[in-house]
Design a protein around this motif. Structure first.
Motif, PDB file in Angstrom:
ATOM      1  N   ALA A 134       0.801  -1.230   0.000  1.00  0.00           N
ATOM      2  CA  ALA A 134       0.000   0.000   0.000  1.00  0.00           C
ATOM      3  C   ALA A 134       0.830   1.274   0.000  1.00  0.00           C
ATOM      4  CB  ALA A 134      -0.944   0.003   1.211  1.00  0.00           C
ATOM      5  N   SER A 135       2.150   1.165   0.064  1.00  0.00           N
ATOM      6  CA  SER A 135       2.973   2.368   0.121  1.00  0.00           C
ATOM      7  C   SER A 135       3.168   3.030  -1.237  1.00  0.00           C
ATOM      8  CB  SER A 135       4.340   2.046   0.736  1.00  0.00           C
ATOM      9  OG  SER A 135       5.022   1.079  -0.036  1.00  0.00           O
ATOM     10  N   SER A 136       2.769   2.341  -2.320  1.00  0.00           N
ATOM     11  CA  SER A 136       2.945   2.930  -3.644  1.00  0.00           C
ATOM     12  C   SER A 136       2.106   2.175  -4.661  1.00  0.00           C
ATOM     13  CB  SER A 136       4.422   2.894  -4.079  1.00  0.00           C
ATOM     14  OG  SER A 136       4.865   1.560  -4.242  1.00  0.00           O
ATOM     15  N   GLY A 137       2.056   2.721  -5.868  1.00  0.00           N
ATOM     16  CA  GLY A 137       1.517   2.010  -7.019  1.00  0.00           C
ATOM     17  C   GLY A 137       0.105   1.479  -6.874  1.00  0.00           C
ATOM     18  N   ASP A 185     -12.708   5.253  -0.576  1.00  0.00           N
ATOM     19  CA  ASP A 185     -13.724   6.122  -1.171  1.00  0.00           C
ATOM     20  C   ASP A 185     -15.082   5.428  -1.241  1.00  0.00           C
ATOM     21  OD1 ASP A 185     -11.963   8.204  -1.522  1.00  0.00           O
ATOM     22  OD2 ASP A 185     -11.595   7.806  -3.647  1.00  0.00           O
ATOM     23  N   LEU A 186     -15.056   4.105  -1.359  1.00  0.00           N
ATOM     24  CA  LEU A 186     -16.297   3.337  -1.438  1.00  0.00           C
ATOM     25  C   LEU A 186     -16.859   2.990  -0.059  1.00  0.00           C
ATOM     26  CD1 LEU A 186     -15.290   0.985  -4.382  1.00  0.00           C
ATOM     27  CD2 LEU A 186     -17.207   2.604  -4.398  1.00  0.00           C
ATOM     28  N   GLY A 187     -16.174   3.424   0.996  1.00  0.00           N
ATOM     29  CA  GLY A 187     -16.704   3.255   2.343  1.00  0.00           C
ATOM     30  C   GLY A 187     -16.016   2.225   3.201  1.00  0.00           C
ATOM     31  N   ALA A 188     -15.045   1.505   2.669  1.00  0.00           N
ATOM     32  CA  ALA A 188     -14.351   0.492   3.460  1.00  0.00           C
ATOM     33  C   ALA A 188     -13.366   1.131   4.429  1.00  0.00           C
ATOM     34  CB  ALA A 188     -13.607  -0.473   2.543  1.00  0.00           C
ATOM     35  N   ASN A 189     -13.236   0.541   5.604  1.00  0.00           N
ATOM     36  CA  ASN A 189     -12.102   0.827   6.475  1.00  0.00           C
ATOM     37  C   ASN A 189     -10.911   0.066   5.914  1.00  0.00           C
ATOM     38  OD1 ASN A 189     -13.677   2.288   8.475  1.00  0.00           O
ATOM     39  ND2 ASN A 189     -14.495   0.291   9.074  1.00  0.00           N
ATOM     40  N   VAL A 190      -9.770   0.714   5.795  1.00  0.00           N
ATOM     41  CA  VAL A 190      -8.653   0.069   5.114  1.00  0.00           C
ATOM     42  C   VAL A 190      -7.455  -0.088   6.039  1.00  0.00           C
ATOM     43  CG1 VAL A 190      -9.340   0.747   2.796  1.00  0.00           C
ATOM     44  CG2 VAL A 190      -7.911   2.285   4.144  1.00  0.00           C
ATOM     45  N   ALA A 191      -6.833  -1.264   5.976  1.00  0.00           N
ATOM     46  CA  ALA A 191      -5.578  -1.535   6.664  1.00  0.00           C
ATOM     47  C   ALA A 191      -4.474  -1.472   5.626  1.00  0.00           C
ATOM     48  CB  ALA A 191      -5.614  -2.896   7.338  1.00  0.00           C
ATOM     49  N   LEU A 192      -3.518  -0.589   5.836  1.00  0.00           N
ATOM     50  CA  LEU A 192      -2.456  -0.323   4.875  1.00  0.00           C
ATOM     51  C   LEU A 192      -1.198  -1.051   5.312  1.00  0.00           C
ATOM     52  CD1 LEU A 192      -3.003   3.549   4.759  1.00  0.00           C
ATOM     53  CD2 LEU A 192      -4.140   1.802   3.353  1.00  0.00           C
ATOM     54  N   VAL A 193      -0.714  -1.952   4.473  1.00  0.00           N
ATOM     55  CA  VAL A 193       0.425  -2.791   4.854  1.00  0.00           C
ATOM     56  C   VAL A 193       1.552  -2.639   3.843  1.00  0.00           C
ATOM     57  CG1 VAL A 193       1.206  -5.139   5.354  1.00  0.00           C
ATOM     58  CG2 VAL A 193      -1.130  -4.453   5.934  1.00  0.00           C
ATOM     59  N   ALA A 194       2.736  -2.341   4.346  1.00  0.00           N
ATOM     60  CA  ALA A 194       3.957  -2.272   3.553  1.00  0.00           C
ATOM     61  C   ALA A 194       5.106  -2.089   4.531  1.00  0.00           C
ATOM     62  CB  ALA A 194       3.911  -1.133   2.536  1.00  0.00           C
ATOM     63  N   ARG A 195       6.332  -1.998   4.013  1.00  0.00           N
ATOM     64  CA  ARG A 195       7.481  -1.828   4.903  1.00  0.00           C
ATOM     65  C   ARG A 195       7.791  -0.358   5.180  1.00  0.00           C
ATOM     66  NH1 ARG A 195      11.656  -5.925   2.001  1.00  0.00           N
ATOM     67  NH2 ARG A 195      10.600  -5.014   0.194  1.00  0.00           N
ATOM     68  N   ARG A 196       7.390   0.560   4.287  1.00  0.00           N
ATOM     69  CA  ARG A 196       7.759   1.963   4.428  1.00  0.00           C
ATOM     70  C   ARG A 196       6.690   2.729   5.209  1.00  0.00           C
ATOM     71  NH1 ARG A 196       9.292   2.896  -1.861  1.00  0.00           N
ATOM     72  NH2 ARG A 196       7.333   1.748  -2.065  1.00  0.00           N
ATOM     73  N   GLU A 217       1.913   6.354   6.502  1.00  0.00           N
ATOM     74  CA  GLU A 217       1.350   7.440   7.310  1.00  0.00           C
ATOM     75  C   GLU A 217       0.802   8.547   6.422  1.00  0.00           C
ATOM     76  OE1 GLU A 217       0.852   7.429  10.430  1.00  0.00           O
ATOM     77  OE2 GLU A 217       2.265   6.033  11.356  1.00  0.00           O
ATOM     78  N   SER A 218       1.542   8.882   5.381  1.00  0.00           N
ATOM     79  CA  SER A 218       1.094   9.928   4.454  1.00  0.00           C
ATOM     80  C   SER A 218      -0.201   9.516   3.768  1.00  0.00           C
ATOM     81  CB  SER A 218       2.185  10.194   3.416  1.00  0.00           C
ATOM     82  OG  SER A 218       1.759  11.132   2.459  1.00  0.00           O
ATOM     83  N   LEU A 219      -0.279   8.253   3.359  1.00  0.00           N
ATOM     84  CA  LEU A 219      -1.499   7.753   2.715  1.00  0.00           C
ATOM     85  C   LEU A 219      -2.665   7.748   3.696  1.00  0.00           C
ATOM     86  CD1 LEU A 219      -3.049   6.453   0.396  1.00  0.00           C
ATOM     87  CD2 LEU A 219      -2.050   4.247   1.074  1.00  0.00           C
ATOM     88  N   ALA A 220      -2.418   7.319   4.922  1.00  0.00           N
ATOM     89  CA  ALA A 220      -3.482   7.295   5.933  1.00  0.00           C
ATOM     90  C   ALA A 220      -4.024   8.692   6.185  1.00  0.00           C
ATOM     91  CB  ALA A 220      -2.965   6.679   7.226  1.00  0.00           C
ATOM     92  N   ASN A 221      -3.139   9.681   6.216  1.00  0.00           N
ATOM     93  CA  ASN A 221      -3.583  11.072   6.407  1.00  0.00           C
ATOM     94  C   ASN A 221      -4.444  11.531   5.232  1.00  0.00           C
ATOM     95  OD1 ASN A 221      -2.215  11.258   8.835  1.00  0.00           O
ATOM     96  ND2 ASN A 221      -0.355  12.104   7.909  1.00  0.00           N
TER      97      ASN A 221
END
Length: 254
Positions: free
Chosen positions: A17-20, A31-42, A47-51
């Motif tokens: 989830a950190s890129s691409g 955007d479709l309403g899901a709560n999302v868990a973002l997983v990657a090493r960076r 954090e930037s994506l979560a914000n």
């Protein structure tokens, strides 16, 4: 699609989830309403994506982890369940491409592709399965989804791409086998096979884009959002509709 469903109240876990493609898919599902868990090493990128997701009114959980470690993969799923209490969608988007002449390519690069493209996907899927099956019984949608990001390299072999081909053929095959195993339990397995896409994938090793253009010429690459749209199409279909496989190529790519 007129029968597309919103994902309000559902939980989606997205790797890479950190890129691409992983990043674009996380934004689309949020955007479709899901709560999302973002997983990657960076973590900084997560954090930037979560914000960004939070600023748009969504909810995101940041989990910095190396999913090629089976214990870390288990801990990832545990954190999702601890935070949200459920898991409805798994998108395995983490990927690594390190192609080149087989004689010169370091064995370490081959191992890394197997670890990220196959083992990481395998570990996350294994840990997620019980929770995805449980979500089927407790969701008004009565369905859960696993979306695996493979590649056209999982359909057609090419010179100097042997190990990447092998991992992506494996992803495509495993997805179909799981689809058959869990279809009667309303757990849908789908695979997306993108062609050349403008992500960091081609930047992971010097010379990869040049090697691609030598075979196919200069094509207009897909955007990560194009693949995210395909993933959203899959998971927003009503329970009766299972999209098993989507191949997406740039218009100019043979």
């Amino acid at each position: 699609m007129k029968n597309a469903e919103k994902l309000n109240g559902t939980v989606a876990l997205i790797t890479g989830a950190s890129s691409g493609i992983g990043q674009a898919t996380a934004i689309r599902l949020a955007d479709l309403g899901a709560n999302v868990a973002l997983v990657a090493r960076r973590q900084d990128r997560l954090e930037s994506l979560a914000n960004r997701i939070a600023a748009a009114g969504g909810t995101a959980l940041v989990i910095a982890a190396d999913i090629t470690d089976s214990h870390e993969a288990e801990h990832v799923v545990d954190q999702v369940i601890e935070r949200f209490g459920r898991l409805d969608t798994l998108v395995n988007a983490a990927g690594l491409m390190l192609n080149g002449p087989s004689v010169e390519s370091p064995l370490e690069e081959w191992d890394r592709m197997v670890d990220v493209n196959l083992r990481g996907l395998m570990y996350l899927t294994k840990q997620a399965l019980p929770h995805l099956l449980q979500a089927v019984t407790s969701s008004p949608r009565a369905v859960a989804d696993v979306v695996n990001i493979s590649s056209v390299a999982g359909r057609i072999a090419a010179p100097q791409v042997a190990i990447y081909n092998a991992t992506k053929f494996a992803v495509t095959a495993a997805t179909e086998a799981w689809r058959q195993e869990f279809t009667k339990q309303s757990l849908r397995f789908s695979v997306i096979e993108p062609g050349a896409t403008a992500t960091e994938l081609f930047e992971q090793k010097d010379g990869q884009w040049e090697g691609f253009t030598s075979m196919f010429g200069e094509v207009e690459r897909l955007h990560a959002e194009d693949i995210a749209d395909a993933a959203a199409f899959i998971v927003t279909n009503p329970r009766r509709v299972a999209i098993n496989e989507i191949v997406v190529r740039p218009t100019d790519q043979p």
